[in-house]
Motif scaffolding. Structure first.
Motif, short mmCIF file in Angstrom:
data_model
loop_
_atom_site.label_atom_id
_atom_site.label_comp_id
_atom_site.label_asym_id
_atom_site.label_seq_id
_atom_site.Cartn_x
_atom_site.Cartn_y
_atom_site.Cartn_z
N PRO A 30 54.78 -9.25 7.29
CA PRO A 30 54.72 -10.31 6.28
C PRO A 30 56.06 -11.00 6.09
O PRO A 30 56.11 -12.22 5.87
CB PRO A 30 54.27 -9.57 5.02
CG PRO A 30 53.50 -8.39 5.53
CD PRO A 30 54.21 -7.97 6.78
N ALA A 31 57.15 -10.25 6.17
CA ALA A 31 58.47 -10.85 5.98
C ALA A 31 58.79 -11.84 7.09
O ALA A 31 59.36 -12.92 6.85
CB ALA A 31 59.54 -9.75 5.92
N VAL A 32 58.42 -11.48 8.33
CA VAL A 32 58.69 -12.36 9.46
C VAL A 32 57.80 -13.61 9.38
O VAL A 32 58.24 -14.73 9.67
CB VAL A 32 58.47 -11.61 10.79
CG1 VAL A 32 58.54 -12.57 11.97
CG2 VAL A 32 59.53 -10.51 10.94
N LEU A 33 56.55 -13.44 8.95
CA LEU A 33 55.68 -14.60 8.75
C LEU A 33 56.21 -15.50 7.64
O LEU A 33 56.16 -16.73 7.75
CB LEU A 33 54.26 -14.14 8.39
CG LEU A 33 53.41 -13.58 9.53
CD1 LEU A 33 52.08 -13.08 9.02
CD2 LEU A 33 53.20 -14.63 10.61
N ALA A 34 56.74 -14.90 6.60
CA ALA A 34 57.31 -15.71 5.52
C ALA A 34 58.51 -16.50 6.02
O ALA A 34 58.72 -17.65 5.61
CB ALA A 34 57.72 -14.79 4.37
N GLU A 35 59.27 -15.92 6.91
CA GLU A 35 60.41 -16.62 7.51
C GLU A 35 59.94 -17.86 8.27
O GLU A 35 60.55 -18.94 8.17
CB GLU A 35 61.14 -15.67 8.46
CG GLU A 35 62.32 -16.27 9.18
CD GLU A 35 62.90 -15.31 10.21
OE1 GLU A 35 63.36 -15.79 11.26
OE2 GLU A 35 62.87 -14.09 9.96
N LEU A 36 58.83 -17.72 9.01
CA LEU A 36 58.27 -18.87 9.72
C LEU A 36 57.87 -19.96 8.73
O LEU A 36 58.15 -21.15 8.94
CB LEU A 36 57.05 -18.44 10.55
CG LEU A 36 56.27 -19.54 11.27
CD1 LEU A 36 57.15 -20.28 12.26
CD2 LEU A 36 55.05 -18.94 11.98
N GLY A 65 54.68 -27.88 7.98
CA GLY A 65 53.23 -27.80 8.06
C GLY A 65 52.69 -26.45 7.66
O GLY A 65 53.45 -25.49 7.43
N PRO A 66 51.35 -26.33 7.56
CA PRO A 66 50.75 -25.07 7.14
C PRO A 66 50.97 -23.94 8.14
O PRO A 66 51.01 -24.17 9.35
CB PRO A 66 49.26 -25.42 7.05
CG PRO A 66 49.08 -26.59 7.95
CD PRO A 66 50.35 -27.37 7.86
N VAL A 67 51.12 -22.75 7.62
CA VAL A 67 51.24 -21.52 8.40
C VAL A 67 50.08 -20.64 7.97
O VAL A 67 50.01 -20.21 6.82
CB VAL A 67 52.58 -20.82 8.17
CG1 VAL A 67 52.63 -19.50 8.94
CG2 VAL A 67 53.73 -21.72 8.60
N ASP A 117 43.24 -16.90 5.98
CA ASP A 117 43.49 -18.12 5.20
C ASP A 117 42.43 -19.19 5.46
O ASP A 117 41.93 -19.34 6.58
CB ASP A 117 44.87 -18.70 5.56
CG ASP A 117 46.01 -17.78 5.16
OD1 ASP A 117 45.94 -17.20 4.07
OD2 ASP A 117 46.96 -17.65 5.96
N ASP A 118 42.13 -19.96 4.40
CA ASP A 118 41.28 -21.13 4.56
C ASP A 118 41.99 -22.12 5.50
O ASP A 118 43.20 -22.33 5.39
CB ASP A 118 41.02 -21.80 3.21
CG ASP A 118 40.15 -20.95 2.29
OD1 ASP A 118 39.44 -20.07 2.81
OD2 ASP A 118 40.20 -21.17 1.06
N GLY A 119 41.23 -22.72 6.38
CA GLY A 119 41.81 -23.69 7.31
C GLY A 119 42.15 -23.11 8.66
O GLY A 119 42.40 -23.87 9.61
N VAL A 135 48.90 -19.44 13.13
CA VAL A 135 48.88 -20.80 13.63
C VAL A 135 49.74 -21.69 12.73
O VAL A 135 49.70 -21.56 11.50
CB VAL A 135 47.44 -21.37 13.73
CG1 VAL A 135 46.70 -21.29 12.41
CG2 VAL A 135 47.45 -22.81 14.25
N VAL A 136 50.52 -22.55 13.35
CA VAL A 136 51.32 -23.54 12.63
C VAL A 136 50.72 -24.91 12.88
O VAL A 136 50.55 -25.31 14.04
CB VAL A 136 52.79 -23.52 13.10
CG1 VAL A 136 53.55 -24.73 12.55
CG2 VAL A 136 53.47 -22.25 12.65
N GLY A 137 50.40 -25.62 11.81
CA GLY A 137 49.95 -26.99 11.92
C GLY A 137 51.16 -27.90 11.87
O GLY A 137 51.54 -28.38 10.80
#
Length: 465
Positions: free
Chosen positions: A8-14, A20-22, A27-29, A48-50
């Motif tokens: 989660p910490a690494v995802l939060a860094e992204l 855009g959305p991460v 998650d919805d979307g 996924v990064v939008g």
């Protein structure tokens, strides 16, 4: 880091590094960002990064490089031939820049732009881009695979018209490359697909085209032998102003199929001619005299309406496909096609298509050597079947049987965009010549030694010594 253990910490860094959305599967979307045009292809990244701009793409790639997370890219999803499991998917659909300069005849597009958008901007100026059989396809992904246009015999491959790329290479560096700046990378991007970076924008030449004479003729499937034989002889001597293909179609009972053709086996001749109306009609007249057409839609048309030539499905579908270059369309080839996909057979393939190549497609453009496959090819064979029961289990066997029947007439190569779900395994060299594959591997080792870009049409970076 194993992509399945992104913390989660690494995802939060992204999330902090992009605008855009991460999104993850919770998650919805997420489904909207990851679903491919081919509904049979499962795209299930860990995240996924939008991307909203090129800076987002660069930041996401840099994050992936630091944390050793493999990367895939998708805009329209038409190029998603193989599943993606784990890793980071960068969705570039939001990169919608599209400008057309009618004086220089240069278009600039972002990575998410579809051909339909280009035509809406270009056609009013008497200009056209070299799109394929449907304008629903993304401009950039199609062109990176070479791009076989509807008007290819007249104007060549779409990749031949590229002036420059804006590309993010593994590690996150953003480059602008053209024939004078990093020419080797520029050449390898044309036909090398997504092996060396993520293209965020592209500039390319448009062609002057006020209109064309085009459309399709549908013949009864029972007359397939007569029509295929006539087409093989007629197409052999056509001028470069004519581009054509022919397809054996087993059309389902679906609303997207024109009513007279639903649940029918037909032969579909596609025709596009840039000559004047009188010459265009004259050149087609021998095929209009064949059989008793069920439907004839060929006539003067705006290039904006060119989707009416091939009439590809306008909505996503689950399918399995494969392609090969075809050496000839002689009597033995016709017999092989009829034996496995003609009238009276239980062929499960929705489409068996033969596209005439040659003409301008034979000629290489000036500048750095590219990786486009298909030059000097005679025909292109494309096979598609629905990935729904019971056809889903039958289609692979039907493709294998048809290729075996055409043994000695089919090449072991195909343009990378036509490899398909039933093509070769990832890392295959069949989409390139031996020399081209060696160049691509060398560049992969230089730009992407960790093989971060390892999904879809990827080659494996050589192991370092």
């Amino acid at each position: 880091m194993n992509s399945s253990s992104i913390s989660p910490a690494v995802l939060a860094e992204l999330g902090q590094q992009v605008t855009g959305p991460v999104l993850t599967a919770q998650d919805d979307g997420y489904e909207r960002e990851t679903t491919a045009y081919n509904l049979a292809t499962a795209i299930r990244p860990d995240v996924v990064v939008g991307a909203v701009d090129a800076a987002d793409v660069a930041a996401a790639v840099a994050w992936a490089a630091v944390h050793h997370v493999p990367v895939g890219v998708q805009a329209t999803g038409h190029g998603a031939d193989r599943p993606m499991r784990g890793g980071l998917l960068i969705n570039t659909a939001r990169l919608q820049e599209c400008t057309v300069d009618p004086d220089t005849r240069i278009a600039r597009v972002g990575a998410g732009v579809r051909w339909r958008t280009v035509l809406e901007s270009a056609v009013p100026h008497g200009l056209a881009g070299l799109n394929g059989s449907t304008t629903d396809v993304g401009v950039v992904g199609y062109t990176l695979g070479g791009g076989v246009p509807v008007l290819g015999r007249t104007y060549g491959f779409a990749a031949d018209r590229v002036r420059s790329f804006d590309v993010v290479t593994p590690g996150g560096a953003h480059r602008r490359v053209d024939a004078g700046h990093e020419p080797e990378l520029f050449g390898l991007l044309r036909g090398g697909k997504g092996n060396l970076g993520i293209v965020t924008a592209m500039e390319f030449e448009l062609v002057a085209l006020e209109g064309l004479y085009g459309g399709g003729i549908f013949y009864p499937g029972a007359d397939a032998r007569e029509v295929l034989t006539a087409w093989s002889r007629w197409s052999a001597d056509l001028p470069e102003t004519v581009s054509t293909s022919i397809a054996l179609l087993r059309l389902p009972e679906m609303d997207i199929v024109p009513e007279p053709l639903r649940n029918q086996f037909v032969v579909h001749l596609r025709y596009a001619c840039t000559a004047d109306q009188e010459d265009s009609a004259r050149l087609l007249s021998p095929m209009r005299a064949v059989s008793h057409p069920v439907m004839d839609t060929v006539g003067p048309m705006s290039y904006r309406d060119m989707d009416g030539i091939h009439m590809d499905p306008p909505v996503p579908l689950p399918y399995l496909d494969a392609g090969r270059l075809l050496d000839d369309m002689d009597e033995a080839t016709v017999e092989g096609l009829l034996a496995h996909a003609g009238p009276g057979t239980d062929c499960p393939l929705l489409l068996v298509e033969i596209r005439l190549l040659g003409g301008a497609l034979d000629r290489s453009p000036e500048g750095p050597a590219d990786l486009v496959t298909g030059r000097q090819g005679a025909y292109l064979l494309n096979m598609v079947g629905l990935a729904v029961p019971p056809a889903a289990e039958q289609v692979p066997h039907a493709v294998t049987a048809l290729l075996e029947a055409l043994d000695g007439h089919v090449s072991d190569r195909t343009p990378v965009n036509f490899q398909g779900v039933l093509g070769w395994e990832p890392g295959s060299a069949h989409a390139w010549t031996e020399d081209g594959h060696s160049r691509l591997l060398a560049a992969k080792a230089h730009y992407d030694p960790e093989n971060l870009l390892r999904f879809q049409h990827a080659v494996q970076a050589p192991a370092s010594t």
